[in-house]
Design a protein around this motif. Structure first.
Motif, PDB file in Angstrom:
ATOM      1  N   LEU A 232      92.544  42.954 -75.572  1.00 50.14           N
ATOM      2  CA  LEU A 232      91.989  41.899 -76.627  1.00 50.14           C
ATOM      3  C   LEU A 232      92.341  42.670 -77.874  1.00 50.14           C
ATOM      4  N   ASN A 233      91.701  43.974 -77.924  1.00 48.56           N
ATOM      5  CA  ASN A 233      91.691  44.843 -79.192  1.00 48.56           C
ATOM      6  C   ASN A 233      93.016  45.485 -79.427  1.00 48.56           C
ATOM      7  N   LYS A 234      94.057  45.211 -78.563  1.00 49.72           N
ATOM      8  CA  LYS A 234      95.611  45.683 -78.772  1.00 49.72           C
ATOM      9  C   LYS A 234      95.515  47.314 -78.431  1.00 49.72           C
ATOM     10  N   ASN A 235      94.800  47.782 -77.772  1.00 47.59           N
ATOM     11  CA  ASN A 235      94.654  49.051 -77.265  1.00 47.59           C
ATOM     12  C   ASN A 235      95.197  48.982 -75.944  1.00 47.59           C
ATOM     13  N   TYR A 236      96.589  48.976 -75.752  1.00 53.35           N
ATOM     14  CA  TYR A 236      97.142  48.671 -74.561  1.00 53.35           C
ATOM     15  C   TYR A 236      97.125  49.778 -73.581  1.00 53.35           C
ATOM     16  N   THR A 237      97.029  50.936 -74.058  1.00 56.21           N
ATOM     17  CA  THR A 237      97.066  52.031 -73.185  1.00 56.21           C
ATOM     18  C   THR A 237      95.626  52.356 -72.395  1.00 56.21           C
ATOM     19  N   ALA A 238      94.676  52.077 -73.179  1.00 55.61           N
ATOM     20  CA  ALA A 238      93.281  52.208 -72.882  1.00 55.61           C
ATOM     21  C   ALA A 238      93.097  51.141 -71.859  1.00 55.61           C
ATOM     22  N   SER A 239      93.574  49.711 -72.138  1.00 53.57           N
ATOM     23  CA  SER A 239      93.544  48.642 -71.143  1.00 53.57           C
ATOM     24  C   SER A 239      94.301  49.016 -70.018  1.00 53.57           C
ATOM     25  N   GLU A 240      95.369  49.569 -70.115  1.00 50.78           N
ATOM     26  CA  GLU A 240      96.114  49.995 -68.804  1.00 50.78           C
ATOM     27  C   GLU A 240      95.426  50.944 -67.977  1.00 50.78           C
ATOM     28  N   MET A 241      94.742  51.804 -68.563  1.00 52.97           N
ATOM     29  CA  MET A 241      93.754  52.895 -67.828  1.00 52.97           C
ATOM     30  C   MET A 241      92.937  52.406 -67.200  1.00 52.97           C
ATOM     31  N   TYR A 242      92.117  51.396 -67.777  1.00 52.37           N
ATOM     32  CA  TYR A 242      90.772  50.733 -67.103  1.00 52.37           C
ATOM     33  C   TYR A 242      91.016  49.687 -65.825  1.00 52.37           C
ATOM     34  N   TYR A 243      92.251  48.929 -66.245  1.00 52.76           N
ATOM     35  CA  TYR A 243      92.622  48.162 -65.301  1.00 52.76           C
ATOM     36  C   TYR A 243      93.313  48.713 -63.932  1.00 52.76           C
ATOM     37  N   SER A 244      93.817  50.047 -64.360  1.00 51.16           N
ATOM     38  CA  SER A 244      94.258  50.733 -63.058  1.00 51.16           C
ATOM     39  C   SER A 244      93.307  51.450 -62.290  1.00 51.16           C
ATOM     40  N   ARG A 245      92.261  51.594 -62.829  1.00 48.48           N
ATOM     41  CA  ARG A 245      90.980  52.084 -62.151  1.00 48.48           C
ATOM     42  C   ARG A 245      90.405  51.114 -61.171  1.00 48.48           C
ATOM     43  N   SER A 246      90.364  49.668 -61.956  1.00 53.78           N
ATOM     44  CA  SER A 246      89.655  48.613 -61.228  1.00 53.78           C
ATOM     45  C   SER A 246      90.575  48.105 -60.091  1.00 53.78           C
ATOM     46  N   VAL A 247      91.929  48.401 -60.176  1.00 50.28           N
ATOM     47  CA  VAL A 247      92.978  48.102 -59.041  1.00 50.28           C
ATOM     48  C   VAL A 247      92.793  49.221 -57.966  1.00 50.28           C
TER      49      VAL A 247
END
Length: 206
Positions: free
Chosen positions: A72-87
């Motif tokens: 939502l904050n448009k920091n897509y690199t950080a978003s990708e990192m956290y989602y990758s960990r949750s997966v």
């Protein structure tokens, strides 16, 4: 007497640990409550800051939440990192994979997007969203016969779905199967009369 002392000590330790866990749980619930409130106000940095003090790499819920908030904050690199960990933490969780797809798509990492859809379909072969978007990816790659397979599965589940029929019509047309394409374009026009895309497709079938 010595045994009795040990029992009392162990009991005290267990009670103390339970009290500490309850305090931590209550504090985390409060942090999530505040994070939701800040998200509602679209103050995404504050919403992130609310739960960051509780972050640990092995916490699925916080990684998932931070993936969403950074998106939502448009920091897509950080978003990708956290989602990758949750997966990684919950490999059978479909929600994590759908979340992961969001930043991957905006970062145009299409191979990983496709990997996530394929993993979702291994868990849930009937998932309509995954079937549809997998078909779209293959259509955009001009792999029309593969796209047809996914759109066919979609309309098998939802025969009166506009998107599935429209895309199956275009996939059939681009694969050179004009007579089959007509059937799906006409069905889509029953759902969405005068639709420009389907009328265009029909005109190309003649």
């Amino acid at each position: 007497m010595e045994i009795l002392k040990k029992i009392v000590f162990i009991t005290a330790m267990v009670l103390t640990a339970g009290h500490t866990d309850a305090q931590t749980s209550a504090a985390m619930q409060k942090a999530f409550r505040e994070s939701y409130a800040d998200e509602f106000k679209r103050n995404y940095p504050a919403s992130i800051a609310d739960i960051t003090p509780f972050y640990t790499e092995n916490n699925y819920e916080i990684n998932l939440r931070l993936g969403w908030l950074h998106f939502l904050n448009k920091n897509y690199t950080a978003s990708e990192m956290y989602y990758s960990r949750s997966v990684s933490l919950r490999p059978n969780a479909v929600e994590a994979k759908f979340g992961y797809i969001k930043p991957l798509a905006l970062l145009a990492i299409w191979n990983k997007v496709l990997d996530q859809y394929n993993d979702i379909l291994k868990i849930d072969p009937q998932n309509t969203q995954a079937n549809y978007w997998t078909g779209v990816i293959y259509y955009n790659r001009k792999q029309y016969d593969i796209a047809i397979k996914y759109f066919t599965k979609l309309i098998g589940l939802y025969p009166f779905d506009y998107d599935g029929n429209q895309m199956l019509g275009w996939s059939m047309l681009m694969a050179g199967k004009k007579s089959e394409a007509i059937v799906y374009f006409e069905k889509a026009l029953l759902i969405k009369p005068d639709d420009a895309s389907c009328l265009d497709g029909l005109s190309r079938c003649k």
